[in-house]
Design a protein around this motif. Structure first.
Motif, PDB file in Angstrom:
ATOM      1  N   ASP A 137       3.557   2.638  -6.129  1.00  8.91           N
ATOM      2  CA  ASP A 137       4.619   2.109  -5.269  1.00  8.91           C
ATOM      3  C   ASP A 137       4.122   1.929  -3.844  1.00  8.91           C
ATOM      4  O   ASP A 137       3.211   2.626  -3.380  1.00  8.91           O
ATOM      5  CB  ASP A 137       5.820   3.055  -5.276  1.00  8.91           C
ATOM      6  N   LEU A 138       4.730   0.974  -3.148  1.00 16.99           N
ATOM      7  CA  LEU A 138       4.410   0.711  -1.750  1.00 16.99           C
ATOM      8  C   LEU A 138       5.598   1.112  -0.885  1.00 16.99           C
ATOM      9  O   LEU A 138       6.759   0.826  -1.216  1.00 16.99           O
ATOM     10  CB  LEU A 138       4.101  -0.769  -1.533  1.00 16.99           C
ATOM     11  N   ALA A 139       5.307   1.773   0.229  1.00 14.05           N
ATOM     12  CA  ALA A 139       6.367   2.155   1.170  1.00 14.05           C
ATOM     13  C   ALA A 139       6.386   1.165   2.322  1.00 14.05           C
ATOM     14  O   ALA A 139       5.337   0.707   2.791  1.00 14.05           O
ATOM     15  CB  ALA A 139       6.122   3.559   1.696  1.00 14.05           C
ATOM     16  N   LEU A 140       7.605   0.801   2.777  1.00 14.34           N
ATOM     17  CA  LEU A 140       7.715  -0.105   3.902  1.00 14.34           C
ATOM     18  C   LEU A 140       7.272   0.584   5.184  1.00 14.34           C
ATOM     19  O   LEU A 140       7.216   1.817   5.277  1.00 14.34           O
ATOM     20  CB  LEU A 140       9.169  -0.582   4.042  1.00 14.34           C
ATOM     21  N   GLU A 143       8.577   3.916   6.694  1.00  8.53           N
ATOM     22  CA  GLU A 143       9.151   4.725   5.617  1.00  8.53           C
ATOM     23  C   GLU A 143       8.041   5.300   4.733  1.00  8.53           C
ATOM     24  O   GLU A 143       8.200   5.447   3.538  1.00  8.53           O
ATOM     25  CB  GLU A 143      10.096   3.873   4.768  1.00  8.53           C
ATOM     26  N   GLU A 144       6.891   5.586   5.385  1.00  7.76           N
ATOM     27  CA  GLU A 144       5.736   6.068   4.629  1.00  7.76           C
ATOM     28  C   GLU A 144       6.033   7.364   3.890  1.00  7.76           C
ATOM     29  O   GLU A 144       5.431   7.667   2.867  1.00  7.76           O
ATOM     30  CB  GLU A 144       4.533   6.268   5.565  1.00  7.76           C
ATOM     31  N   ASN A 145       6.962   8.173   4.406  1.00  2.00           N
ATOM     32  CA  ASN A 145       7.268   9.472   3.782  1.00  2.00           C
ATOM     33  C   ASN A 145       8.389   9.375   2.750  1.00  2.00           C
ATOM     34  O   ASN A 145       8.889  10.388   2.277  1.00  2.00           O
ATOM     35  CB  ASN A 145       7.654  10.491   4.857  1.00  2.00           C
ATOM     36  N   SER A 146       8.786   8.156   2.439  1.00  2.00           N
ATOM     37  CA  SER A 146       9.905   7.997   1.498  1.00  2.00           C
ATOM     38  C   SER A 146       9.462   8.127   0.045  1.00  2.00           C
ATOM     39  O   SER A 146      10.305   8.241  -0.848  1.00  2.00           O
ATOM     40  CB  SER A 146      10.572   6.641   1.706  1.00  2.00           C
ATOM     41  N   LEU A 147       8.149   8.074  -0.190  1.00  2.00           N
ATOM     42  CA  LEU A 147       7.665   8.191  -1.561  1.00  2.00           C
ATOM     43  C   LEU A 147       7.690   9.652  -1.986  1.00  2.00           C
ATOM     44  O   LEU A 147       7.011  10.503  -1.400  1.00  2.00           O
ATOM     45  CB  LEU A 147       6.230   7.640  -1.665  1.00  2.00           C
ATOM     46  N   THR A 148       8.531   9.970  -2.959  1.00  2.00           N
ATOM     47  CA  THR A 148       8.605  11.351  -3.462  1.00  2.00           C
ATOM     48  C   THR A 148       8.690  11.320  -4.980  1.00  2.00           C
ATOM     49  O   THR A 148       9.065  10.307  -5.583  1.00  2.00           O
ATOM     50  CB  THR A 148       9.845  12.078  -2.911  1.00  2.00           C
ATOM     51  N   LEU A 149       8.345  12.439  -5.574  1.00  2.00           N
ATOM     52  CA  LEU A 149       8.449  12.592  -7.020  1.00  2.00           C
ATOM     53  C   LEU A 149       9.788  13.234  -7.370  1.00  2.00           C
ATOM     54  O   LEU A 149      10.499  13.759  -6.502  1.00  2.00           O
ATOM     55  CB  LEU A 149       7.294  13.458  -7.531  1.00  2.00           C
ATOM     56  N   PRO A 162      -1.789   1.623  -5.106  1.00  2.00           N
ATOM     57  CA  PRO A 162      -1.451   0.841  -6.303  1.00  2.00           C
ATOM     58  C   PRO A 162      -2.669   0.185  -6.955  1.00  2.00           C
ATOM     59  O   PRO A 162      -3.637  -0.178  -6.296  1.00  2.00           O
ATOM     60  CB  PRO A 162      -0.488  -0.219  -5.753  1.00  2.00           C
ATOM     61  N   LYS A 163      -2.572   0.052  -8.277  1.00  2.14           N
ATOM     62  CA  LYS A 163      -3.534  -0.761  -9.024  1.00  2.14           C
ATOM     63  C   LYS A 163      -3.120  -2.220  -8.889  1.00  2.14           C
ATOM     64  O   LYS A 163      -1.938  -2.535  -8.889  1.00  2.14           O
ATOM     65  CB  LYS A 163      -3.552  -0.357 -10.501  1.00  2.14           C
ATOM     66  N   THR A 164      -4.102  -3.108  -8.786  1.00  2.00           N
ATOM     67  CA  THR A 164      -3.790  -4.530  -8.564  1.00  2.00           C
ATOM     68  C   THR A 164      -4.465  -5.378  -9.635  1.00  2.00           C
ATOM     69  O   THR A 164      -5.416  -6.109  -9.370  1.00  2.00           O
ATOM     70  CB  THR A 164      -4.273  -4.982  -7.170  1.00  2.00           C
ATOM     71  N   SER A 165      -4.006  -5.242 -10.839  1.00  2.00           N
ATOM     72  CA  SER A 165      -4.559  -6.057 -11.920  1.00  2.00           C
ATOM     73  C   SER A 165      -4.084  -7.498 -11.798  1.00  2.00           C
ATOM     74  O   SER A 165      -2.947  -7.752 -11.371  1.00  2.00           O
ATOM     75  CB  SER A 165      -4.151  -5.482 -13.285  1.00  2.00           C
ATOM     76  N   ASP A 166      -4.947  -8.452 -12.175  1.00  2.00           N
ATOM     77  CA  ASP A 166      -4.593  -9.873 -12.118  1.00  2.00           C
ATOM     78  C   ASP A 166      -3.773 -10.252 -13.353  1.00  2.00           C
ATOM     79  O   ASP A 166      -4.267 -10.869 -14.288  1.00  2.00           O
ATOM     80  CB  ASP A 166      -5.860 -10.733 -12.046  1.00  2.00           C
ATOM     81  N   VAL A 167      -2.497  -9.864 -13.321  1.00  2.00           N
ATOM     82  CA  VAL A 167      -1.640 -10.123 -14.478  1.00  2.00           C
ATOM     83  C   VAL A 167      -0.966 -11.482 -14.355  1.00  2.00           C
ATOM     84  O   VAL A 167      -1.098 -12.347 -15.222  1.00  2.00           O
ATOM     85  CB  VAL A 167      -0.593  -9.011 -14.637  1.00  2.00           C
ATOM     86  N   LYS A 168      -0.248 -11.699 -13.255  1.00  2.00           N
ATOM     87  CA  LYS A 168       0.495 -12.947 -13.069  1.00  2.00           C
ATOM     88  C   LYS A 168      -0.041 -13.797 -11.924  1.00  2.00           C
ATOM     89  O   LYS A 168       0.476 -14.879 -11.667  1.00  2.00           O
ATOM     90  CB  LYS A 168       1.972 -12.640 -12.820  1.00  2.00           C
ATOM     91  N   GLN A 186      -0.265  -1.167   8.099  1.00  2.00           N
ATOM     92  CA  GLN A 186      -0.475   0.270   7.956  1.00  2.00           C
ATOM     93  C   GLN A 186      -1.536   0.522   6.885  1.00  2.00           C
ATOM     94  O   GLN A 186      -1.420   0.009   5.761  1.00  2.00           O
ATOM     95  CB  GLN A 186       0.829   0.977   7.555  1.00  2.00           C
ATOM     96  N   PRO A 187      -2.600   1.291   7.215  1.00  2.00           N
ATOM     97  CA  PRO A 187      -3.648   1.551   6.213  1.00  2.00           C
ATOM     98  C   PRO A 187      -3.093   2.345   5.046  1.00  2.00           C
ATOM     99  O   PRO A 187      -2.257   3.244   5.222  1.00  2.00           O
ATOM    100  CB  PRO A 187      -4.686   2.356   6.992  1.00  2.00           C
ATOM    101  N   LEU A 188      -3.556   1.978   3.855  1.00  2.00           N
ATOM    102  CA  LEU A 188      -3.139   2.693   2.658  1.00  2.00           C
ATOM    103  C   LEU A 188      -4.094   3.849   2.379  1.00  2.00           C
ATOM    104  O   LEU A 188      -5.068   4.081   3.104  1.00  2.00           O
ATOM    105  CB  LEU A 188      -3.059   1.734   1.481  1.00  2.00           C
ATOM    106  N   PHE A 189      -3.825   4.555   1.295  1.00  2.00           N
ATOM    107  CA  PHE A 189      -4.457   5.844   1.032  1.00  2.00           C
ATOM    108  C   PHE A 189      -5.989   5.749   0.981  1.00  2.00           C
ATOM    109  O   PHE A 189      -6.681   6.578   1.598  1.00  2.00           O
ATOM    110  CB  PHE A 189      -3.902   6.407  -0.283  1.00  2.00           C
TER     111      PHE A 189
END
Length: 627
Positions: A137-140, A143-149, A162-168, A186-189
């Motif tokens: 998932d991507l956080a806006l 709202e970087e701290n909005s990702l929770t389990l 996120p994985k970015t497979s060339d599906v569509k 914003q830099p990702l993980f």
């Protein structure tokens, strides 16, 4: 000396047409290049990209990443699939190794175990520094701290990776080639973690190979083959079989390699097998791409467009201007050279030059313009056929005319010769010296004219393929002696001595009449063009299964630049043209033709001003019978 105005105008017009034709080719190539540059060829481009990745040497890793995977061997040894208590024990063991980061590529909510066991796991995981669970998932922004389990793992840190497979989109083949570097500035993980090892990538602008897509900055993963990174099994870690500090200051990625579900695997440029690479190892490649800052760079748009244009121009030129075999060879070399250029740019420098559009340009231009060339060549062939047909008719008319006129001229010439012979042989006719000289002139002129007519008739027979050999065994020396006797009077007039050196030999198969014409022509030419009070040498000998006949004179010789043309029909040397001696230019042509008809050869050696030596070689064996 300047060309006449009409010729100059024709030259200028021809140049303008050539320039216009070149401009038209460039225009057509530009249209095709623009058309191809607008087409999305992602699938084909992905294929060529994967091919380059697979065939290059394996790149070294940063050495900062290890994998801990639950595989089928661990399940057999531990006698259990992954559970919350198993993962809790594993994290306790990993914590003692002091890694910088522990990355969990595991769906915690799907773990087996009681609620209390899951709470204990959540408590352990939330208190280990540097531990993150990766999420697709991507956080806006903001709202970087909005990702929770879900409960009870809500306190366990979650990272957007996120994985970015060339599906569509892109190649649409479900292969993972890309990674997200940042989203909404914003830099990702992966970039954040890599920045702790390589501070250069903390500045997002310095990360190489980035491109913008859907509000994110992405880059292509610098993949290594599956199995490149150090692997450790769950059982190995739980049994404490690792030395202390084995994971010190490293990134430890915990994942699954149980071959139970395709969700735990990704397709890569190296393999499109459904279980080509564990998802955990994909993350290892992403981290290393950022740490080493080694993402492949895409070539500038202008460079790709220029290559498409150049290849299109070359292909159109080859199709329209070159012979098919040579053209295909050149196109093959161009394709090979372009492929080598793309591979060399990719392997050492990580520069990704587009291959799909240029390769397609070769095939598109070739198959588009080949029909046009075939139409043009068929039209030219038809025109050549019509011209050749007309020329053949003209040549036939010319040959028939020459033959007819020669035959018609022989009769009055024979009458003239007969009348002069009667006058000269009749003792009752008393001629003054002036009259006798006139009759002699008439006789010699008629003899010369008859020789010329005979040469024309022989030429006509050759053109109509009417010359047939009548082979009989004859002594070449007898023919030579007969020719010499026939020309003795002409030689005496110029006080020329004919010296013969004839080696005795056996008869050989030949057409006596034709060979008599050959030798008569050589001896007569030697007498004609030799100055007075000189010698002519006539010799024969047997050499290497051939009879060799030579006629050498002390005449003016033949210029070196004219020797290659001396046996051509109607050719006369400049020395001959400037002399009062007349000739048809057919004598040596007929001599060569009749000699080669006997499977023999004729040649000449001469230096300008030092005489000439003609050599005739005839085979002794019966090879001539096949003529």
């Amino acid at each position: 000396m300047s060309l006449p105005p009409s010729l100059e105008e024709q030259t200028v017009t021809g140049q303008r047409r050539r320039y216009a034709f070149i401009a038209l080719r460039v225009l057509l190539a530009s249209v095709i290049a623009f058309f191809l540059s607008q087409i999305k060829l992602d699938y084909l481009e992905g294929f060529f990209y994967d091919l380059r990745v697979r065939t290059r040497a394996t790149q070294p890793t940063s050495g900062n990443i290890d994998l801990v995977l639950l595989d089928s061997n661990s399940i057999q040894k531990l006698k259990s699939d992954i559970t919350a208590p198993m993962l809790a024990d594993l994290l306790e063991k990993l914590k003692t190794q002091a890694p910088r980061y522990i990355v969990l590529d595991i769906r915690l909510e799907e773990l087996k175990g009681t609620l209390e066991e899951k709470k204990k796991l959540a408590d352990i995981a939330s208190h280990i520094p540097g531990l993150y669970v990766v999420s697709n998932d991507l956080a806006l922004k903001g709202e970087e701290n909005s990702l929770t389990l879900i409960y009870p793992f809500e306190k366990v840190p979650v990272a957007s990776a996120p994985k970015t497979s060339d599906v569509k989109i892109f190649a649409k083949d479900n292969v993972t080639r890309r990674m997200l570097v940042s989203y909404q500035d914003q830099p990702l993980f992966h970039a954040k973690v890599a920045g702790t090892y390589n501070p250069e990538v903390l500045d997002l602008k310095k990360i190489r190979g980035q491109f913008e897509f859907a509000g994110s900055q992405q880059a292509y993963i610098d993949f290594r083959p599956a199995g490149t990174y150090p692997r450790h099994s769950f059982a190995e870690v739980l049994d404490a079989n690792l030395p202390m500090g084995a994971f010190h200051d490293k990134i430890v990625i915990v994942g699954l390699d149980t071959a139970q579900t395709s969700r735990d695997y990704v397709l890569t440029p190296y393999s499109r097998d459904i279980m080509a690479m564990p998802s955990a190892e994909m993350h290892a490649n992403m981290f290393d791409t950022m740490i080493l800052n080694s993402a492949p760079r895409m070539a500038p748009t202008w460079l790709n467009a220029a290559l498409i244009l150049l290849i299109s121009i070359l292909t159109i030129h080859v199709v329209l201007s070159m012979k098919p075999t040579r053209g295909l060879l050149l196109l093959g070399e161009t394709l090979l050279g372009f492929s080598v250029l793309c591979y060399v740019a990719f392997w050492p420098f990580g520069l990704w030059i587009s291959m799909a559009a240029p390769v397609l340009a070769i095939f598109l231009c070739y198959y588009f313009f080949i029909p046009y060339r075939l139409i043009v060549e068929n039209r030219r062939s038809w025109e050549y056929y019509q011209k050749n047909k007309l020329l053949s008719q003209v040549e036939e008319l010319k040959t028939n005319f020459i033959s007819m006129m020669s035959h018609d001229l022989k009769t009055p010439i024979a009458r003239i010769q007969g009348m002069t012979d009667v006058i000269l042989s009749d003792s009752s006719v008393h001629l003054s010296s002036q009259q006798r000289e006139a009759v002699d002139t008439i006789k010699h002129s008629s003899d010369d004219l008859l020789k010329f007519i005979s040469a024309i008739l022989n030429y006509g027979r050759i053109e109509s393929e009417g010359v047939q050999l009548h082979l009989q065994s004859k002594d070449i020396n007898n023919i030579l002696q007969e020719v010499i006797r026939k020309h003795e009077f002409l030689a005496k007039v110029k006080r020329i001595q004919i010296v013969s050196e004839l080696e005795p030999m056996f008869p050989i198969p030949m057409d006596a009449d034709l060979m008599k014409q050959v030798l008569s022509n050589l001896v007569e030419n030697a007498i004609k063009y030799s100055p007075e009070d000189t010698k002519i040498m006539v010799s024969s000998e047997e050499k290497d299964s051939h009879v060799v006949i030579q006629v050498a004179d002390q005449g003016p010789g033949i210029p070196a630049d004219e020797l290659p043309n001396i046996f051509m029909k109607f050719f006369r040397s400049k020395n001959a043209k400037s002399s009062p001696i007349k000739g048809s230019g057919l004598g040596l042509y007929l001599a060569k033709y009749f000699t080669e008809l006997h499977k023999g050869s004729i040649s000449v050696e001469s230096n300008d001003g030092n005489g000439s030596t003609f050599t005739v070689e005839l085979p002794i064996e019966q090879g001539g019978m096949n003529a």
